[in-house]
Design an enzyme around this catalytic site. Sequence first.
Site, mmCIF file in Angstrom:
data_model
loop_
_atom_site.group_PDB
_atom_site.id
_atom_site.type_symbol
_atom_site.label_atom_id
_atom_site.label_comp_id
_atom_site.label_asym_id
_atom_site.label_seq_id
_atom_site.Cartn_x
_atom_site.Cartn_y
_atom_site.Cartn_z
ATOM 1 N N GLY A 253 -13.224 -3.214 -5.754
ATOM 2 C CA GLY A 253 -12.417 -3.970 -6.704
ATOM 3 C C GLY A 253 -11.920 -3.222 -7.915
ATOM 4 O O GLY A 253 -11.071 -3.741 -8.655
ATOM 5 N N PRO A 290 -15.977 0.852 -2.622
ATOM 6 C CA PRO A 290 -14.675 1.113 -3.233
ATOM 7 C C PRO A 290 -13.632 1.474 -2.187
ATOM 8 O O PRO A 290 -13.931 2.158 -1.204
ATOM 9 C CB PRO A 290 -14.958 2.326 -4.138
ATOM 10 C CG PRO A 290 -16.082 3.028 -3.451
ATOM 11 C CD PRO A 290 -16.917 1.963 -2.785
ATOM 12 N N GLY A 291 -12.431 1.002 -2.385
ATOM 13 C CA GLY A 291 -11.316 1.390 -1.518
ATOM 14 C C GLY A 291 -10.278 2.062 -2.398
ATOM 15 O O GLY A 291 -10.205 3.289 -2.536
ATOM 16 N N ARG A 292 -9.516 1.215 -3.091
ATOM 17 C CA ARG A 292 -8.413 1.680 -3.935
ATOM 18 C C ARG A 292 -8.835 2.777 -4.921
ATOM 19 O O ARG A 292 -8.116 3.754 -5.115
ATOM 20 C CB ARG A 292 -7.891 0.460 -4.716
ATOM 21 C CG ARG A 292 -6.595 0.711 -5.433
ATOM 22 C CD ARG A 292 -6.212 -0.488 -6.311
ATOM 23 N NE ARG A 292 -6.429 -1.763 -5.719
ATOM 24 C CZ ARG A 292 -5.485 -2.518 -5.136
ATOM 25 N NH1 ARG A 292 -4.248 -2.070 -5.060
ATOM 26 N NH2 ARG A 292 -5.780 -3.691 -4.641
ATOM 27 N N ARG A 328 3.437 -3.267 -0.551
ATOM 28 C CA ARG A 328 2.892 -3.855 -1.779
ATOM 29 C C ARG A 328 3.959 -4.427 -2.735
ATOM 30 O O ARG A 328 3.787 -5.519 -3.252
ATOM 31 C CB ARG A 328 1.999 -2.846 -2.518
ATOM 32 C CG ARG A 328 0.842 -2.323 -1.663
ATOM 33 C CD ARG A 328 -0.195 -1.549 -2.467
ATOM 34 N NE ARG A 328 -0.964 -2.436 -3.312
ATOM 35 C CZ ARG A 328 -0.770 -2.601 -4.595
ATOM 36 N NH1 ARG A 328 0.153 -1.912 -5.225
ATOM 37 N NH2 ARG A 328 -1.488 -3.454 -5.270
ATOM 38 N N TYR A 332 3.277 -8.313 -3.191
ATOM 39 C CA TYR A 332 2.594 -8.695 -4.432
ATOM 40 C C TYR A 332 3.445 -8.455 -5.676
ATOM 41 O O TYR A 332 2.905 -8.495 -6.784
ATOM 42 C CB TYR A 332 1.314 -7.861 -4.614
ATOM 43 C CG TYR A 332 0.443 -7.711 -3.401
ATOM 44 C CD1 TYR A 332 -0.220 -8.805 -2.844
ATOM 45 C CD2 TYR A 332 0.232 -6.453 -2.827
ATOM 46 C CE1 TYR A 332 -1.042 -8.643 -1.740
ATOM 47 C CE2 TYR A 332 -0.590 -6.293 -1.725
ATOM 48 C CZ TYR A 332 -1.219 -7.394 -1.188
ATOM 49 O OH TYR A 332 -2.038 -7.229 -0.098
ATOM 50 N N CYS A 357 16.382 -5.331 6.602
ATOM 51 C CA CYS A 357 17.297 -6.444 6.345
ATOM 52 C C CYS A 357 16.607 -7.625 5.684
ATOM 53 O O CYS A 357 16.526 -8.713 6.252
ATOM 54 C CB CYS A 357 17.949 -6.843 7.658
ATOM 55 S SG CYS A 357 18.815 -5.445 8.355
ATOM 56 N N GLU A 358 16.071 -7.397 4.510
ATOM 57 C CA GLU A 358 15.487 -8.464 3.697
ATOM 58 C C GLU A 358 15.705 -8.102 2.236
ATOM 59 O O GLU A 358 15.526 -6.943 1.857
ATOM 60 C CB GLU A 358 13.970 -8.559 3.909
ATOM 61 C CG GLU A 358 13.585 -8.951 5.295
ATOM 62 C CD GLU A 358 12.281 -9.738 5.348
ATOM 63 O OE1 GLU A 358 11.907 -10.372 4.330
ATOM 64 O OE2 GLU A 358 11.674 -9.720 6.409
ATOM 65 N N TYR A 386 -3.729 1.038 0.639
ATOM 66 C CA TYR A 386 -2.964 -0.119 1.124
ATOM 67 C C TYR A 386 -1.483 0.222 1.284
ATOM 68 O O TYR A 386 -0.613 -0.608 1.043
ATOM 69 C CB TYR A 386 -3.179 -1.341 0.196
ATOM 70 C CG TYR A 386 -4.652 -1.648 -0.007
ATOM 71 C CD1 TYR A 386 -5.417 -2.137 1.044
ATOM 72 C CD2 TYR A 386 -5.296 -1.396 -1.218
ATOM 73 C CE1 TYR A 386 -6.781 -2.385 0.891
ATOM 74 C CE2 TYR A 386 -6.654 -1.647 -1.384
ATOM 75 C CZ TYR A 386 -7.380 -2.141 -0.330
ATOM 76 O OH TYR A 386 -8.727 -2.380 -0.486
HETATM 77 N N1 LLP Z 1 -15.057 -4.886 0.059
HETATM 78 C C1 LLP Z 1 -14.496 -5.976 0.594
HETATM 79 C C2 LLP Z 1 -15.350 -6.965 1.254
HETATM 80 C C3 LLP Z 1 -13.100 -6.156 0.528
HETATM 81 O O1 LLP Z 1 -12.551 -7.253 1.047
HETATM 82 C C4 LLP Z 1 -12.298 -5.175 -0.110
HETATM 83 C C5 LLP Z 1 -10.846 -5.321 -0.210
HETATM 84 C C6 LLP Z 1 -12.943 -4.034 -0.637
HETATM 85 C C7 LLP Z 1 -14.320 -3.923 -0.545
HETATM 86 C C8 LLP Z 1 -12.184 -2.929 -1.311
HETATM 87 O O2 LLP Z 1 -11.554 -3.357 -2.470
HETATM 88 P P1 LLP Z 1 -10.865 -2.290 -3.439
HETATM 89 O O3 LLP Z 1 -11.957 -1.375 -3.961
HETATM 90 O O4 LLP Z 1 -9.869 -1.525 -2.664
HETATM 91 O O5 LLP Z 1 -10.254 -3.109 -4.504
HETATM 92 N N2 LLP Z 1 -3.786 -5.162 0.156
HETATM 93 C C9 LLP Z 1 -4.155 -5.436 -1.217
HETATM 94 C C10 LLP Z 1 -5.640 -5.258 -1.462
HETATM 95 C C11 LLP Z 1 -6.513 -6.100 -0.547
HETATM 96 C C12 LLP Z 1 -7.989 -5.888 -0.773
HETATM 97 C C13 LLP Z 1 -8.781 -6.530 0.309
HETATM 98 N N3 LLP Z 1 -10.190 -6.337 0.215
HETATM 99 C C14 LLP Z 1 -3.315 -4.554 -2.129
HETATM 100 O O6 LLP Z 1 -2.490 -3.782 -1.636
HETATM 101 O O7 LLP Z 1 -3.420 -4.643 -3.352
#
Ligand code: LLP
Length: 435
Positions: A253, A290-292, A328, A332, A357-358, A386
């Site tokens: 997050g 962590p992802g993002r 994105r 969003y 075409c959007e 993402y």
């Molecule tokens: N853990 C769980 C259970 C999750 O559902 C997610 C993301 C993460 C970890 C990783 O979250 P992060 O650290 O990346 O914030 N497509 C959207 C973001 C969707 C996130 C979904 N879940 C975007 O492009 O902003």
Amino acid sequence: MPVEAGWEAESPTNGNMEGRVAGAHRFDGVDLRALAVQVPTPFYAYSANAIRYRVSRLRQAFHGLDLRICYAVKANSNIAILHLMSQQGVGADIVSLGEMQRSLKAGVPADRIVFSGVGKTGEEMAAALEAGVWRFNVESADELSLLQAIAQGKGVVARAAARINPDVDAQTHAKISTGKAENKFGVSIDEARRWFAGAAQMSHVLLDGLHAHIGSQILSLDPFGKALRRVEDFRRELVEDGHAIASVDIGGGLGVTYRPGLDRPIAIQDYAALVRETFADFKGILVLEPGRHLVAEAGVLVTRVVRIKQGSDRSFLIVDAAMNDLLRPSLYDAWHEIVPLHDRTEMARYDIVGPVCETGDTFAQARPLPRCGADDLLLIGGAGAYGASMASNYNSRPLTAEVLLDDGRYSVIRRRQSFADMIAGEQIPQDWHEA
Ligand code: LLP
């Protein structure tokens, strides 16, 4: 730290505007304009050093704790990125068998994989148990009883954590907010309490963990503070009632800078200090997903101007990337930095759009940029998370190439999709079957 200095100074998505524009040509020591001669645009380029730096900084912030970083594969699931993560000792947070297979193929050990998601099927649970994933983050009573049945059928014990929905507003975009009671994710503390009360009756599930993930692109420490406090209070209550809690997974997050000077991400030290303080009494395994945070700013999308179209009251900069490559902005209304890879100084204002075409196929509106012309290259920043992982073939556009950069070298980690790749599996009906 040289990696930090080298990257921060060079990164097109960091530093002040002057620095960003001047430094935009090079990313992790690679001249993006030279790269665009070798690799067809649009393509994603990722900096290996930026990712390594983020991982090591995160680890340092949590030094001394029993930490497991399980990278959220959905953010960027290219197997080369997963391999880079596994080389850093990072595990995986997966939400599908596809993500599990990618992680295993990339060398992530099964016992460093956590399986999240509200819709796990029996088939997925069985395959994950066979592979030996570390634990399941369980999100409903139905899922918990199915996991018990599947594990029993296989004669194994599944480790599980209850995903708590702490009912906290993450103060982020509604579509990526997951921790409010109205969201589909997790269960209330009341429900989880009942699960633990009945845990001893489950012969093949060891329910010994807690999990919470409240949303994505969170820029304020406050919601984390509230959610983690609820998780910790509940953990203490469980321990007082005689339950052993081996791990607490606090999800992902952490927000990143998309708008330089405007987005103020949480300092990782502040986040770590909050976690240390909240969980001061907890001696078990702390899991982060962590992802993002690890990959967003380590990636750019390089695109080429197809042409400029003068509308009645706007200039459209039509580029060869589109919403199918980077969704994105369309999905969003996300703001991404856009930097031309040329040095002209005279400014103009453009709507930067793709060929799909959007009307929603718009990367930016009325964006001031140094004047551009056909064939100029632009980079779109903050595209490492993402981006490629949410790409599609909409408008029958092939998936783009992805390139990993490392200290002046590059390696194509996914070639651009061919037409044959794109239609693989499709066929004009030859045999018809009665149903
Ligand atoms: N853990 C769980 C259970 C999750 O559902 C997610 C993301 C993460 C970890 C990783 O979250 P992060 O650290 O990346 O914030 N497509 C959207 C973001 C969707 C996130 C979904 N879940 C975007 O492009 O902003």
